[in-house]
Design a protein around this motif. Structure first.
Motif, PDB file in Angstrom:
ATOM      1  N   PHE A   6       0.995  -1.124  -0.093  1.00 27.50           N
ATOM      2  CA  PHE A   6       0.045  -0.049   0.053  1.00 27.50           C
ATOM      3  C   PHE A   6       0.916   1.133   0.053  1.00 27.50           C
ATOM      4  N   ARG A   7       0.426   2.260  -0.802  1.00 20.07           N
ATOM      5  CA  ARG A   7       1.234   3.485  -0.931  1.00 20.07           C
ATOM      6  C   ARG A   7       0.261   4.540  -1.353  1.00 20.07           C
ATOM      7  N   VAL A   8       0.631   5.834  -1.188  1.00 16.75           N
ATOM      8  CA  VAL A   8      -0.299   7.084  -1.278  1.00 16.75           C
ATOM      9  C   VAL A   8       0.276   7.116  -2.970  1.00 16.75           C
ATOM     10  N   GLU A  20      -9.113  15.238  -7.924  1.00 20.99           N
ATOM     11  CA  GLU A  20      -8.817  16.010  -6.713  1.00 20.99           C
ATOM     12  C   GLU A  20      -8.722  15.150  -5.565  1.00 20.99           C
ATOM     13  N   ASP A  21      -8.896  13.509  -5.609  1.00 22.92           N
ATOM     14  CA  ASP A  21      -9.060  12.762  -4.617  1.00 22.92           C
ATOM     15  C   ASP A  21      -7.769  11.973  -4.235  1.00 22.92           C
ATOM     16  N   PRO A  22      -7.104  12.059  -3.268  1.00 22.88           N
ATOM     17  CA  PRO A  22      -6.190  11.058  -3.033  1.00 22.88           C
ATOM     18  C   PRO A  22      -6.251   9.532  -3.350  1.00 22.88           C
ATOM     19  N   LEU A  23      -5.214   9.080  -3.993  1.00 25.43           N
ATOM     20  CA  LEU A  23      -5.268   7.712  -4.635  1.00 25.43           C
ATOM     21  C   LEU A  23      -4.461   6.748  -3.830  1.00 25.43           C
ATOM     22  N   ILE A  24      -4.704   5.663  -3.490  1.00 26.00           N
ATOM     23  CA  ILE A  24      -3.815   4.600  -2.936  1.00 26.00           C
ATOM     24  C   ILE A  24      -3.781   3.439  -3.773  1.00 26.00           C
ATOM     25  N   HIS A  25      -2.451   3.220  -3.946  1.00 23.70           N
ATOM     26  CA  HIS A  25      -1.985   2.219  -5.016  1.00 23.70           C
ATOM     27  C   HIS A  25      -1.689   0.847  -4.146  1.00 23.70           C
ATOM     28  N   CYS A  26      -2.306  -0.247  -4.496  1.00 20.81           N
ATOM     29  CA  CYS A  26      -1.696  -1.552  -3.907  1.00 20.81           C
ATOM     30  C   CYS A  26      -1.977  -2.692  -4.760  1.00 20.81           C
ATOM     31  N   LEU A  32      -2.946  -4.911 -10.252  1.00 19.43           N
ATOM     32  CA  LEU A  32      -2.993  -3.482  -9.508  1.00 19.43           C
ATOM     33  C   LEU A  32      -4.408  -3.200  -8.906  1.00 19.43           C
ATOM     34  N   VAL A  33      -4.558  -2.673  -7.811  1.00 22.11           N
ATOM     35  CA  VAL A  33      -5.597  -2.127  -7.147  1.00 22.11           C
ATOM     36  C   VAL A  33      -5.505  -0.778  -6.840  1.00 22.11           C
TER      37      VAL A  33
END
Length: 109
Positions: A6-8, A20-26, A32-33
């Motif tokens: 998980f990371r921003v 405009e919205d924060p996105l979290i990658h995991c 990829l999610v």
């Protein structure tokens, strides 16, 4: 399937100015999610006036500081199949209750 890494997302390339919205990658195995955290929900949680300008970079910092809480929520949504495919990428969509649960469980920082 277990989610990991998980990371921003800090740099969003050419689409950065449009988001405009924060996105979290995991990762879910080799898949990829992406999880979007609603900036509107964050503003509601912190009782910020609608005309207050908070940058994406500032929201990214808030989400990053509460990443463990968001991680648990994203994993739960993924396990319960509460996600949508967007252009062949699973995306857990975070809304008000998700933001509220994340910040409550670890306390806003």
């Amino acid at each position: 399937m277990q989610l990991s890494m998980f990371r921003v997302v800090r740099e969003q390339g050419e689409t950065g100015p449009l988001l405009e919205d924060p996105l979290i990658h995991c990762q879910g195995g080799e898949q990829l999610v992406l999880a979007y955290v609603s900036h509107t929900a964050l503003m509601d949680y912190f009782h910020l006036p609608g005309d207050m300008r908070v940058t994406l970079q500032q929201w990214n910092l808030v989400v990053d500081r509460n990443l463990e809480a968001f991680q648990r929520i994203i994993e739960g949504k993924f396990e319960r199949d509460e996600w949508e495919m967007q252009e062949s990428i699973p995306a857990c969509l975070s809304r008000w209750r998700i933001c509220r649960r994340a910040t409550k469980s670890s306390g806003p920082k």
